[in-house]
Design an enzyme around this catalytic site. Structure first.
Site, PDB file in Angstrom:
ATOM      1  N   HIS A   1       0.843  -1.202   0.000  1.00 35.06           N
ATOM      2  CA  HIS A   1       0.000   0.000   0.000  1.00 35.06           C
ATOM      3  C   HIS A   1       0.878   1.251   0.000  1.00 35.06           C
ATOM      4  O   HIS A   1       2.080   1.169   0.247  1.00 35.06           O
ATOM      5  CB  HIS A   1      -0.918   0.029   1.237  1.00 35.06           C
TER       6      HIS A   1
ATOM      7  N   LYS B   1      -0.391   4.758   4.685  1.00 38.66           N
ATOM      8  CA  LYS B   1      -1.341   3.839   5.338  1.00 38.66           C
ATOM      9  C   LYS B   1      -0.903   3.592   6.774  1.00 38.66           C
ATOM     10  O   LYS B   1       0.266   3.374   7.053  1.00 38.66           O
ATOM     11  CB  LYS B   1      -1.418   2.511   4.564  1.00 38.66           C
TER      12      LYS B   1
HETATM   13  P1  NAD Z   1      -6.910   9.650   4.577  1.00 33.68           P
HETATM   14  O1  NAD Z   1      -5.951   9.886   5.685  1.00 33.68           O
HETATM   15  O2  NAD Z   1      -6.565  10.149   3.210  1.00 33.68           O
HETATM   16  O3  NAD Z   1      -8.339  10.253   4.927  1.00 33.68           O
HETATM   17  C1  NAD Z   1      -8.936  10.115   6.202  1.00 33.68           C
HETATM   18  C2  NAD Z   1      -9.756  11.359   6.412  1.00 33.68           C
HETATM   19  O4  NAD Z   1     -10.494  11.197   7.612  1.00 33.68           O
HETATM   20  C3  NAD Z   1      -8.894  12.605   6.554  1.00 33.68           C
HETATM   21  O5  NAD Z   1      -9.451  13.633   5.771  1.00 33.68           O
HETATM   22  C4  NAD Z   1      -8.966  12.917   8.044  1.00 33.68           C
HETATM   23  O6  NAD Z   1      -8.874  14.303   8.321  1.00 33.68           O
HETATM   24  C5  NAD Z   1     -10.352  12.392   8.363  1.00 33.68           C
HETATM   25  N1  NAD Z   1     -10.490  12.074   9.778  1.00 33.68           N
HETATM   26  C6  NAD Z   1      -9.761  11.226  10.504  1.00 33.68           C
HETATM   27  N2  NAD Z   1     -10.193  11.236  11.777  1.00 33.68           N
HETATM   28  C7  NAD Z   1     -11.241  12.095  11.817  1.00 33.68           C
HETATM   29  C8  NAD Z   1     -12.099  12.551  12.839  1.00 33.68           C
HETATM   30  N3  NAD Z   1     -11.945  12.129  14.100  1.00 33.68           N
HETATM   31  N4  NAD Z   1     -13.093  13.411  12.529  1.00 33.68           N
HETATM   32  C9  NAD Z   1     -13.225  13.852  11.282  1.00 33.68           C
HETATM   33  N5  NAD Z   1     -12.425  13.496  10.271  1.00 33.68           N
HETATM   34  C10 NAD Z   1     -11.437  12.629  10.546  1.00 33.68           C
HETATM   35  O7  NAD Z   1      -7.152   8.076   4.567  1.00 33.68           O
HETATM   36  P2  NAD Z   1      -7.816   7.205   3.396  1.00 33.68           P
HETATM   37  O8  NAD Z   1      -6.737   6.684   2.508  1.00 33.68           O
HETATM   38  O9  NAD Z   1      -8.973   7.937   2.798  1.00 33.68           O
HETATM   39  O10 NAD Z   1      -8.320   5.955   4.235  1.00 33.68           O
HETATM   40  C11 NAD Z   1      -9.260   6.099   5.285  1.00 33.68           C
HETATM   41  C12 NAD Z   1      -9.583   4.717   5.858  1.00 33.68           C
HETATM   42  O11 NAD Z   1     -10.185   3.910   4.837  1.00 33.68           O
HETATM   43  C13 NAD Z   1      -8.352   3.927   6.322  1.00 33.68           C
HETATM   44  O12 NAD Z   1      -8.713   3.179   7.473  1.00 33.68           O
HETATM   45  C14 NAD Z   1      -8.058   2.998   5.154  1.00 33.68           C
HETATM   46  O13 NAD Z   1      -7.362   1.827   5.532  1.00 33.68           O
HETATM   47  C15 NAD Z   1      -9.463   2.689   4.707  1.00 33.68           C
HETATM   48  N6  NAD Z   1      -9.620   2.234   3.305  1.00 33.68           N
HETATM   49  C16 NAD Z   1     -10.540   1.266   3.106  1.00 33.68           C
HETATM   50  C17 NAD Z   1     -10.827   0.845   1.818  1.00 33.68           C
HETATM   51  C18 NAD Z   1     -11.920  -0.172   1.613  1.00 33.68           C
HETATM   52  O14 NAD Z   1     -12.203  -0.554   0.458  1.00 33.68           O
HETATM   53  N7  NAD Z   1     -12.610  -0.592   2.672  1.00 33.68           N
HETATM   54  C19 NAD Z   1     -10.144   1.394   0.733  1.00 33.68           C
HETATM   55  C20 NAD Z   1      -9.195   2.384   0.972  1.00 33.68           C
HETATM   56  C21 NAD Z   1      -8.952   2.817   2.275  1.00 33.68           C
END
Ligand code: NAD
Length: 265
Positions: free
Chosen positions: A158, A162
């Site tokens: 990844h 991550k």
């Molecule tokens: P990222 O860091 O780019 O985005 C996360 C967002 O959430 C950020 O904008 C952050 O400011 C916000 N955030 C975090 N804590 C917060 C809070 N307490 N209140 C408000 N906003 C908050 O991360 P990402 O790459 O978008 O991934 C997010 C999650 O999704 C991770 O856990 C990742 O592993 C998961 N993910 C899952 C899949 C899937 O298919 N299920 C795919 C990609 C990523």
């Protein structure tokens, strides 16, 4: 025509939040009800104004979305699901807001909180919303059963931001492997004098650059090797799956669901 499903989006300026807003804009059967992020600073994503996460509870009450899609972090996901259960009066006076989360890295205790929320509202958690990964989950057990005694190793890669390792998808695949064969411990990486135990499962997490997400299971023995690989080429594939899940779960009965339920339907 039926009313579009109204979706609240959390983590809206994150990598996945942006993709979710774009995926909703591509469809006519759903619309953004509101989108929040921590300290949004007047930002917009695809023309959608991003509101402060601190206003999530009041937005739930005033906009009454059918479902929330969450890609944030484990602690915030639990705060959001709790707010959805608190807002639900459990009768016809309020819209029940379902909760779809793709967030990964939940501990067992945190997972239990999600499950208890599912006693009052519909909750769907999937560590991976790609249809190809679901197909991989479906076939890996067969492969393990057909190759007893073969060495099994899982390699996932990844992007360098991550947070959790191994990935939630890797853990899901490992559960499936273990359910279909006789295995010992998971060995996370190797260093120094580290001969392979016959029944261990080797797990290796690469974090580099912008890799969207790759998972490979290697089954090797008897002078042959099978490799089962999934490679996500664009985050849009996860967002499309999450929006499919949101449209599917809106109006469902309270309970715990996963992405296989959406695909089966
Ligand atoms: P990222 O860091 O780019 O985005 C996360 C967002 O959430 C950020 O904008 C952050 O400011 C916000 N955030 C975090 N804590 C917060 C809070 N307490 N209140 C408000 N906003 C908050 O991360 P990402 O790459 O978008 O991934 C997010 C999650 O999704 C991770 O856990 C990742 O592993 C998961 N993910 C899952 C899949 C899937 O298919 N299920 C795919 C990609 C990523």
């Amino acid at each position: 025509m039926t009313e579009p499903t109204r979706i609240g989006v959390t983590g809206a300026t994150g990598r996945m939040g942006r993709e979710v807003i774009a995926a909703i804009a591509d469809r006519e059967d759903c619309a953004v009800s509101f989108a929040v992020n921590r300290e949004p600073d007047g930002e917009t994503v695809d023309g959608v104004g991003i509101e402060p996460a601190a206003e999530f509870d009041s937005l739930l009450t005033s906009r009454e979305p059918d479902v929330v899609i969450d890609f944030t972090g484990p602690e915030s996901a639990l705060e959001y699901v709790q707010a959805c259960t608190d807002a639900d009066a459990g009768d016809d006076t309020t819209t029940t807001t379902a909760f779809v989360t793709g967030t990964t890295g939940f501990t067992d205790d945190q997972q239990a909180v999600l499950e208890s929320a599912a006693e009052s509202i519909p909750v769907l958690h999937a560590p991976n919303f790609a249809r190809g990964v679901q197909a991989l989950v479906n076939v890996v057990g067969d492969a393990v059963q057909n190759l007893p005694g073969y060495d099994v190793e899982l390699v996932e890669a990844h992007h360098n931001a991550k947070r959790d390792a191994p990935s939630g998808t890797a853990n899901r695949l490992l559960d499936e492997i273990e359910a279909n064969g006789e295995f010992g411990d998971r060995t996370h990486g190797r260093e120094g004098e580290a001969p392979r135990e016959e029944d261990e499962i080797g797990v290796h997490a690469i974090r580099a650059g912008n890799v969207t997400g790759e998972h490979e299971i290697i089954l090797a023995g008897n002078h042959e090797e099978v490799r089962l690989t999934h490679r996500a080429e664009d985050r849009g594939v996860f967002a499309a799956g999450a929006v499919d899940a949101a449209v599917w779960i809106a109006g469902a009965k309270a309970g715990s669901y996963d992405f296989a339920d959406v695909i089966d339907a």
